[in-house]
Design a protein around this motif. Structure first.
Motif, short mmCIF file in Angstrom:
data_model
loop_
_atom_site.label_atom_id
_atom_site.label_comp_id
_atom_site.label_asym_id
_atom_site.label_seq_id
_atom_site.Cartn_x
_atom_site.Cartn_y
_atom_site.Cartn_z
N ALA A 1 0.89 -1.27 -0.02
CA ALA A 1 0.07 -0.01 0.02
C ALA A 1 0.92 1.25 0.00
N MET A 2 2.01 1.09 0.83
CA MET A 2 2.88 2.44 0.85
C MET A 2 3.36 2.73 -0.66
N LEU A 3 3.69 1.48 -1.37
CA LEU A 3 4.50 1.88 -2.48
C LEU A 3 3.47 2.16 -3.74
N ALA A 4 2.06 1.57 -3.29
CA ALA A 4 1.04 2.22 -4.38
C ALA A 4 0.87 3.61 -4.19
N ALA A 5 0.96 4.01 -2.90
CA ALA A 5 0.52 5.54 -2.50
C ALA A 5 1.44 6.45 -3.19
N ASN B 1 1.42 6.76 -6.87
CA ASN B 1 -0.12 7.58 -7.22
C ASN B 1 -0.97 6.65 -7.97
N GLU B 2 -0.70 5.24 -7.42
CA GLU B 2 -1.65 4.37 -8.34
C GLU B 2 -3.20 4.47 -7.94
N SER B 3 -4.20 4.12 -8.85
CA SER B 3 -5.72 4.13 -8.62
C SER B 3 -5.98 3.00 -8.00
N PRO B 4 -6.72 2.95 -7.00
CA PRO B 4 -7.28 1.81 -6.50
C PRO B 4 -8.41 1.30 -7.09
N ALA B 5 -8.74 1.53 -8.39
CA ALA B 5 -10.23 1.21 -8.93
C ALA B 5 -10.08 -0.23 -9.36
N ASN B 6 -8.96 -0.89 -9.88
CA ASN B 6 -8.59 -2.15 -10.07
C ASN B 6 -8.13 -3.22 -8.99
N TYR B 7 -8.33 -2.70 -7.92
CA TYR B 7 -7.97 -3.43 -6.87
C TYR B 7 -8.74 -4.53 -6.34
N ASP C 1 -11.15 -6.57 -3.75
CA ASP C 1 -11.60 -5.79 -2.24
C ASP C 1 -10.52 -6.02 -0.99
N ARG C 2 -9.66 -6.82 -0.92
CA ARG C 2 -8.67 -6.71 0.11
C ARG C 2 -7.96 -5.65 0.00
N GLU C 3 -7.16 -5.52 -1.31
CA GLU C 3 -6.46 -4.51 -1.70
C GLU C 3 -6.99 -3.18 -1.42
N LYS C 4 -8.50 -3.06 -1.73
CA LYS C 4 -9.15 -1.66 -1.39
C LYS C 4 -9.11 -1.63 0.17
N GLU C 5 -9.39 -2.52 0.91
CA GLU C 5 -9.37 -2.47 2.20
C GLU C 5 -8.14 -2.27 3.05
N VAL C 6 -7.14 -2.77 2.56
CA VAL C 6 -5.66 -2.29 3.15
C VAL C 6 -5.06 -0.96 2.59
N TYR C 7 -5.49 -0.52 1.36
CA TYR C 7 -4.93 0.56 0.86
C TYR C 7 -5.84 1.78 1.65
N ALA C 8 -7.21 1.54 2.36
CA ALA C 8 -7.90 2.52 2.97
C ALA C 8 -7.35 2.54 4.36
N ILE C 9 -6.70 1.17 4.90
CA ILE C 9 -6.22 1.29 6.21
C ILE C 9 -4.82 2.09 6.24
N TYR C 10 -4.45 2.03 5.29
CA TYR C 10 -2.76 2.51 5.09
C TYR C 10 -2.99 4.20 4.97
N GLN C 11 -4.18 4.58 4.16
CA GLN C 11 -4.32 6.02 3.80
C GLN C 11 -4.85 6.55 5.01
N ARG C 12 -5.56 5.90 6.16
CA ARG C 12 -6.32 6.43 7.19
C ARG C 12 -5.24 6.40 8.44
N LEU C 13 -4.26 5.65 8.43
CA LEU C 13 -3.29 5.77 9.49
C LEU C 13 -2.23 6.75 9.01
N ASN C 14 -1.76 6.77 7.76
CA ASN C 14 -0.89 7.71 7.36
C ASN C 14 -1.27 9.24 7.67
N LYS C 15 -2.73 9.40 7.31
CA LYS C 15 -3.23 10.78 7.49
C LYS C 15 -3.45 11.11 9.03
#
Length: 266
Positions: free
Chosen positions: A220-224, A227-233, A235-249
């Motif tokens: 998720a960190m590398l994806a962020a 600047n990758e788009s999560p559109a094609n992730y 369901d688990r990848e979308k969940e992890v990406y959201a976790i990463y974004q929330r904690l990072n912010k």
């Protein structure tokens, strides 16, 4: 680093050891002090510091510590002292200090907030202890945070394990920490253990606290960063990406410099 590439791993090891030695020499200190938790990050950091040939003090700081954390930490310290004559150790039992502190502060708060605050208090008591040992021995406090923890999700305590003089492994992903630790023959008991901060007195893993594994968070960190788009992730990848974004912010206050109110233009 590249998996199973011993040449690159050895090069990284040599680079960090030289960096540590040069920094300590320029700072005119005697060496390093490291808090030993029984986890891979502190095991790797202390092994890197030991290779400098400078004084290395490993400090155990139990606070109602789980027995597995204690046994792993002691196994590592024993191994390190057998390998490096410049390594010494000391135990500072902070359980009475922690209990005394608790007896002096109010406790009638929401339980989840109270437990998290007390967990952070443990980390801050340990930081104070490390700086005591650093001061009397003329040492630098070596940090044990890796890249995902320090700059990705902010998984550390502000002015606790985040309060250090130098950060030798903060540019390594967790997978790279394991890779280098394996190369340096850190005990298998540590390499095979599930990562845990040990701040709650049990075996609650980092993954249970974060909601994702370090491998997932690295992705998720590398994806962020890319600047990758999560559109094609998935369901688990979308969940992890959201976790990463929330904690990072939420933890930017740890990663950014302390805000200073400027009055020079008034």
């Amino acid at each position: 680093m590249t998996k199973n590439n011993a040449t690159i791993v050895e090069k990284v090891n040599t680079h960090i050891v030289n960096w540590l030695k040069n920094y300590a020499t320029a700072a005119r200190v005697n060496g390093f002090v490291i808090g030993i938790s029984g986890g891979v990050d502190s095991a790797l950091t202390s092994t890197l510091c030991a290779q400098t040939g400078l004084q290395v003090l490993c400090v155990e700081m139990p606070i109602h510590q789980h027995k597995d954390h204690v046994s792993r930490g002691r196994e590592h310290i024993t191994q390190l002292k057998n390998r490096f004559p410049n390594v010494s150790s000391v135990e500072t039992d902070l359980t009475p200090v922690f209990e005394s502190f608790k007896s002096q502060v109010p406790a009638d708060f929401d339980d989840a907030k109270l437990q998290l605050t007390l967990a952070n208090t443990r980390a801050r008591l340990r930081m104070t202890t490390l700086y005591y040992h650093a001061g009397v021995h003329g040492l630098l406090v070596a940090g044990t945070g890796n890249k995902v923890e320090d700059f990705g999700v902010g998984f550390y305590t502000k002015y606790g394990d985040g309060g250090v003089d130098i950060s030798p492994i903060a540019d390594l992903m967790k997978s790279e920490v394991f890779e280098l630790a394996s190369f340096l023959a850190v005990p298998d008991s540590i390499l095979k253990a599930q990562p845990s901060d040990g701040l709650f007195g049990d075996e609650k893993t980092d993954e249970q606290q974060l909601g994702a594994s370090y491998d997932e968070l690295e992705w998720a960190m590398l994806a962020a960063e890319n600047n990758e788009s999560p559109a094609n992730y998935s369901d688990r990848e979308k969940e992890v990406y959201a976790i990463y974004q929330r904690l990072n912010k939420a933890n930017q206050h740890k990663m950014n410099p302390i805000p200073v109110c400027s009055v020079k233009n008034l």
